[in-house]
Design a protein around this motif. Sequence first.
Motif, PDB file in Angstrom:
ATOM      1  N   ARG A   7       0.828  -1.209   0.000  1.00 55.18           N
ATOM      2  CA  ARG A   7       0.000   0.000   0.000  1.00 55.18           C
ATOM      3  C   ARG A   7       0.863   1.261   0.000  1.00 55.18           C
ATOM      4  NH1 ARG A   7      -5.286  -1.702   3.639  1.00 55.18           N
ATOM      5  NH2 ARG A   7      -6.130  -2.967   1.965  1.00 55.18           N
ATOM      6  N   ASP A  49      -3.287  -2.786   8.459  1.00 54.64           N
ATOM      7  CA  ASP A  49      -4.615  -2.279   8.109  1.00 54.64           C
ATOM      8  C   ASP A  49      -4.816  -0.884   8.705  1.00 54.64           C
ATOM      9  OD1 ASP A  49      -7.357  -2.304   7.250  1.00 54.64           O
ATOM     10  OD2 ASP A  49      -7.901  -2.764   9.323  1.00 54.64           O
ATOM     11  N   ASP A  70      -4.843   3.277   6.795  1.00 56.60           N
ATOM     12  CA  ASP A  70      -5.858   4.332   6.810  1.00 56.60           C
ATOM     13  C   ASP A  70      -5.196   5.663   7.194  1.00 56.60           C
ATOM     14  OD1 ASP A  70      -7.929   2.565   6.130  1.00 56.60           O
ATOM     15  OD2 ASP A  70      -9.320   3.476   7.557  1.00 56.60           O
TER      16      ASP A  70
HETATM   17 MN    MN Z   1      -8.614  -1.282   6.043  1.00 59.38          MN
END
Ligand code: MN
Length: 353
Positions: free
Chosen positions: A101, A243, A247
């Motif tokens: 990411r 995770d 964000d």
């Molecule tokens: Mn997420």
Amino acid sequence: MTNFEIAVIAGDGVGPEVIEEGIKTLEALGEPAFRFTRFDWSSNRYKRTGRFIPEDGLDELAAFDAIFFGAVGDEEVQDHITLNNLILPIRRRFDQYACVRPAYLYEGVRSPLADQGPGDIDLVVVRENTEGEYADIGGRVYHQTDQEVAVQTSVFTRHGTERIIRYAFEEARRRGGRRRVTSITKSNAQGHGMVFWDEVFDNVKQEYEDIETESLLIDAAAMDFVRRPQDFDVVVASNLFGDILTDISAITIGSMGLAPSANLNPERLHPSMFEPVHGSAFELIGKSQVNPIATILAAAMMVEFLGQAEAGSAIRKAVAENLGEARIRTPDIGGTSRTVDVGDDIVRRLSQR
Ligand code: MN
Ligand code: IPM
């Protein structure tokens, strides 16, 4: 002419809106060519038939070169049902253990953080994607009584931990940027799994003397993603911590709508999956206000992973120009344009190249 077979799962919420823009972008490339096969796997399908994925559905996906995914999550279906029946089985079945990411602050976009300019934030979180806190292991007994017990177990295997950490170091070499890997744990409180992770990290890093390393606790890392995001290059974390951090990194670059994600099986034994980090975003459904750029950048990651580096940079360049011009943009980054207008603008730039 190179052809790729792409499985498309638009899914729920704004998924279908952004996926169409991604497909448009890929088609505008001309070369390579893509054939898209659409699967209606979604919460709607679940409400209609009782299943998200038809029996043997995953076998069918195995034959594709890649999976292009929109979003999953529905107001009428509990999240743990949608997730454990659609996206997580795909990540596990195809051993997509590296969730990559990137977060890049583009010119023309304002970070909510003071004093961060174009390129100052340029990091990638490498999130373990098949085990850790997401290892669907646990149970509940004595339902609805005062004695009720719920157990949720995290799983860290040597195989799983070593390979994700190694992937992070390789990624730092590939990027050739700040050449730095930061490992995130909470080993002060999670004295088994995460102390183990730290040990594996300390072993693997010996093989990469050209890469600087750092180990942070997740709470400090959450603070530092806000306080000094410019110091990070590659960040490697467990499934849950990755995770959460992604964000934070997504919003530091101006919008969740700009953050792409790749679920990779680096050995290419199985198809990898590409998606935006934002979810189904109920509040935006049908308004044509969702930013398609996260999905378009996920498409760029997909073509790059398929070996089409030139096509990938062409998409990124078109995105960078669109953002730099700051004219046709969705409301999340201060514009008034519609989802399709942003897609059209990027397609126009690609077609003119
Ligand atoms: Mn997420
Ligand atoms: C993400 C999402 C998913 C995750 C959900 C939808 C299961 O939040 O891709 O970041 O937690 O992995």
